[in-house]
Design a protein around this motif. Structure first.
Motif, mmCIF file in Angstrom:
data_model
loop_
_atom_site.group_PDB
_atom_site.id
_atom_site.type_symbol
_atom_site.label_atom_id
_atom_site.label_comp_id
_atom_site.label_asym_id
_atom_site.label_seq_id
_atom_site.Cartn_x
_atom_site.Cartn_y
_atom_site.Cartn_z
ATOM 1 N N ASP A 111 72.753 58.715 56.092
ATOM 2 C CA ASP A 111 73.209 57.911 54.979
ATOM 3 C C ASP A 111 74.443 58.398 54.130
ATOM 4 N N GLY A 112 74.777 59.874 54.671
ATOM 5 C CA GLY A 112 75.967 60.290 54.159
ATOM 6 C C GLY A 112 77.245 59.748 54.278
ATOM 7 N N ARG A 113 78.003 59.599 53.186
ATOM 8 C CA ARG A 113 79.545 59.017 53.252
ATOM 9 C C ARG A 113 80.376 60.095 53.318
ATOM 10 N N THR A 114 80.191 61.476 52.964
ATOM 11 C CA THR A 114 80.962 62.554 53.053
ATOM 12 C C THR A 114 80.764 63.383 54.135
ATOM 13 N N ALA A 115 81.729 64.217 54.573
ATOM 14 C CA ALA A 115 81.649 64.829 55.678
ATOM 15 C C ALA A 115 80.345 66.023 55.544
ATOM 16 N N LYS A 116 80.173 66.426 54.041
ATOM 17 C CA LYS A 116 79.433 67.375 53.608
ATOM 18 C C LYS A 116 77.860 66.966 53.843
ATOM 19 N N SER A 117 78.076 65.681 53.206
ATOM 20 C CA SER A 117 76.427 65.241 53.342
ATOM 21 C C SER A 117 76.155 64.735 54.605
ATOM 22 N N ALA A 118 76.869 64.248 55.541
ATOM 23 C CA ALA A 118 76.705 63.997 56.793
ATOM 24 C C ALA A 118 76.291 65.169 57.591
ATOM 25 N N GLN A 119 76.993 66.276 57.531
ATOM 26 C CA GLN A 119 76.485 67.252 58.252
ATOM 27 C C GLN A 119 75.246 68.064 57.811
ATOM 28 N N GLU A 120 74.826 67.847 56.647
ATOM 29 C CA GLU A 120 73.546 68.268 56.172
ATOM 30 C C GLU A 120 72.314 67.500 56.601
ATOM 31 N N GLN A 121 72.766 66.334 56.509
ATOM 32 C CA GLN A 121 71.729 65.244 57.157
ATOM 33 C C GLN A 121 71.532 65.464 58.586
ATOM 34 N N LEU A 122 72.678 65.485 59.415
ATOM 35 C CA LEU A 122 72.522 65.593 60.949
ATOM 36 C C LEU A 122 71.626 66.853 61.152
ATOM 37 N N GLU A 123 71.895 68.221 60.484
ATOM 38 C CA GLU A 123 71.509 69.204 60.864
ATOM 39 C C GLU A 123 69.825 69.088 60.490
ATOM 40 N N GLN A 124 69.468 68.421 59.489
ATOM 41 C CA GLN A 124 68.023 68.248 59.392
ATOM 42 C C GLN A 124 67.485 67.445 60.167
ATOM 43 N N SER A 125 68.213 66.348 60.583
ATOM 44 C CA SER A 125 67.320 65.566 61.866
ATOM 45 C C SER A 125 67.417 66.228 63.233
ATOM 46 N N LEU A 126 68.350 66.960 63.600
ATOM 47 C CA LEU A 126 68.248 67.816 64.667
ATOM 48 C C LEU A 126 67.020 68.826 64.561
ATOM 49 N N GLN A 127 66.780 69.438 63.569
ATOM 50 C CA GLN A 127 65.591 70.254 63.373
ATOM 51 C C GLN A 127 64.291 69.386 63.372
ATOM 52 N N ARG A 128 64.244 68.391 62.585
ATOM 53 C CA ARG A 128 62.801 67.629 62.692
ATOM 54 C C ARG A 128 62.725 67.276 63.998
ATOM 55 N N LEU A 129 63.882 66.520 64.910
ATOM 56 C CA LEU A 129 63.663 65.718 66.128
ATOM 57 C C LEU A 129 63.559 66.965 67.264
#
Length: 328
Positions: A111-129
Motif C-alpha cells: 500500500d505504501g506510496r512513499t519509498a520508505k513505507s514501500a520498503q518496510e512493507q516489502l520487507e515484511q512480505s518477504l519475511q511472512r512469505l
C-alpha cells in the motif's frame, strides 16, 4: 453501454485465435496464458490470498487449498501485505515450504506510496512469505486520482520498487485498483509521461462490470496496447454478483476467462470452491456470441448504477481509506 456495442468493443477483438491456441496447448490439464510483456506463462486461474487468511478458515485448510492448487497446475498466487493483518501472507508462506515455492509465480501487493513505507512493507512480505524474492509486486488500491502522482514522485514508492528490482527482491512491477477505470487510465498515462510501462495491471472483471463504468471496455484495450499482463479479480465481486441471483459462479468464472486476460484470480475458502475453479479452468473454451450475450442480458438490469459493485461505488472495500497510515 448496449450489449451489442460492448460485444464489438476493442476488449473482445482478436480473442478467438489467441485464447483457443493457448488454452488447447494444455488441453490435458491446466491452461496457461502469457503474462503480457513479461513473457511468463501463468495458469488461467490464480488463487486469491485474502480468503485463506480469514478467521473461519483454519490454518491447515488454507495451506491445503494452496498446495492442492499448485499440485493441480495452478502457478499464480495472489496476496497482499495488508490481507487479514498479514495472516494471509503468513499462511501462504507456510504453504510454500517443502519445495512448493518452486511451483509458484508469487504475487503480492503493498500500500505504501512513499519509498520508505514501500520498503518496510516489502520487507515484511518477504519475511511472512518466507522467500527471498517476489515474482510480481503490485502497488495496491490505486483508487484516488492523485495516487499516480504520489507513486511517481521523487521519494515515491516506485523509486524504491525499481531499486528492489535491481537488488533481485522483485522481478516485475504492476498496480491494482477497483474503484474507477478513469483512475487506471490516469495511472497508465502518468507512467507514459515518465517513459515507464508497468508489467501488469489488475482490475475487477465480471458480468456486472460490462454494464457500469466498465474496466473491460475502457482499460483492457489500453492495457493490451501496452502489452501489459492483465489480471482479472473479483470475478464474482466477492460474492456480490451472486447475490443478484442472475448468474452462477461458473458463469462468472467463464465470463472473466473469456476476456483477453492473463489470469483470473478467485478466492477459495474451501476445497469445494477450489475444485470448482480448477474444473472451470481445465474445461475452458471460448464462449460464442450467443452464450456471452445471454450472460450480459441476464445481468443488465441489476448492474445499473453499480448497486452491486460496491467496490466501485462505496468505501466498503477500500482498506487504505479506513487505514490511511498504510499509505505512508
Amino acid at each position: 453501454m448496449e450489449r451489442r456495442e460492448f460485444l464489438k468493443s476493442a476488449a473482445f477483438t482478436a480473442l478467438a485465435s489467441t485464447l483457443v491456441h493457448e488454452a488447447r496447448g494444455a488441453a490435458a490439464g491446466m491452461p496457461y496464458r502469457t503474462l503480457g510483456r513479461t513473457g511468463e506463462k501463468v495458469s488461467l486461474v490464480g488463487l486469491g490470498g485474502h480468503h485463506i487468511g480469514r478467521k473461519y478458515v483454519s490454518e491447515q485448510e488454507g495451506i491445503r487449498i494452496i498446495r492442492t492448487g499448485l499440485d493441480s497446475g495452478v502457478n499464480f498466487l495472489d496476496n497482499c501485505w495488508d490481507y487479514n493483518d498479514g495472516e494471509s501472507e503468513r499462511r501462504m508462506g507456510l504453504a510454500l515450504k517443502d519445495g512448493y515455492r518452486q511451483k509458484a509465480f508469487l504475487m503480492t501487493k503493498l500500500d505504501g506510496r512513499t519509498a520508505k513505507s514501500a520498503q518496510e512493507q516489502l520487507e515484511q512480505s518477504l519475511q511472512r512469505l518466507q522467500t527471498d524474492h517476489i515474482d510480481l509486486i503490485q502497488i495496491h488500491e490505486v483508487i484516488r486520482m492523485d495516487d499516480p502522482e504520489r507513486v511517481f514522485a521523487p521519494g515515491g514508492s516506485l523509486e524504491y520498487l525499481e531499486k528492489a528490482r535491481k537488488e533481485g527482491k522483485v522481478r516485475y512491477i504492476g498496480f491494482t485498483g477497483h474503484k474507477s477505470p478513469e483512475i487506471h487510465l490516469h495511472m497508465i498515462e502518468t507512467a507514459e509521461k515518465h517513459h515507464y510501462t508497468f508489467d501488469t495491471v489488475q482490475m475487477p472483471l465480471n458480468p456486472l462490470d460490462a454494464h457500469f463504468d466498465s474496466f473491460a471496455a475502457k482499460v483492457v484495450p489500453v492495457a493490451r496496447k501496452h502489452n501489459m499482463g492483465i489480471l482479472a479479480m473479483k470475478p464474482m465481486g466477492d460474492g456480490l454478483v451472486l447475490k443478484t441471483n442472475t448468474v452462477t459462479p461458473v458463469e462468472c468464472l467463464r465470463y472473466a476467462m473469456h476476456l483477453p486476460v492473463s489470469v483470473v484470480i478467485t478466492g477459495c475458502d474451501s476445497m469445494h470452491i477450489l475444485q470448482q475453479a480448477l474444473d472451470t479452468a481445465k474445461d475452458f473454451h471460448v464462449m460464442d456470441e450467443a452464450e456471452l450475450n445471454s450472460i450480459l442480458k441476464k445481468t443488465e438490469t441489476v448492474a445499473l448504477n453499480g448497486q452491486f459493485e460496491l467496490y466501485k461505488t462505496s468505501h466498503n472495500f477500500d482498506g487504505t481509506f479506513h487505514n490511511p497510515q498504510w499509505l505512508g
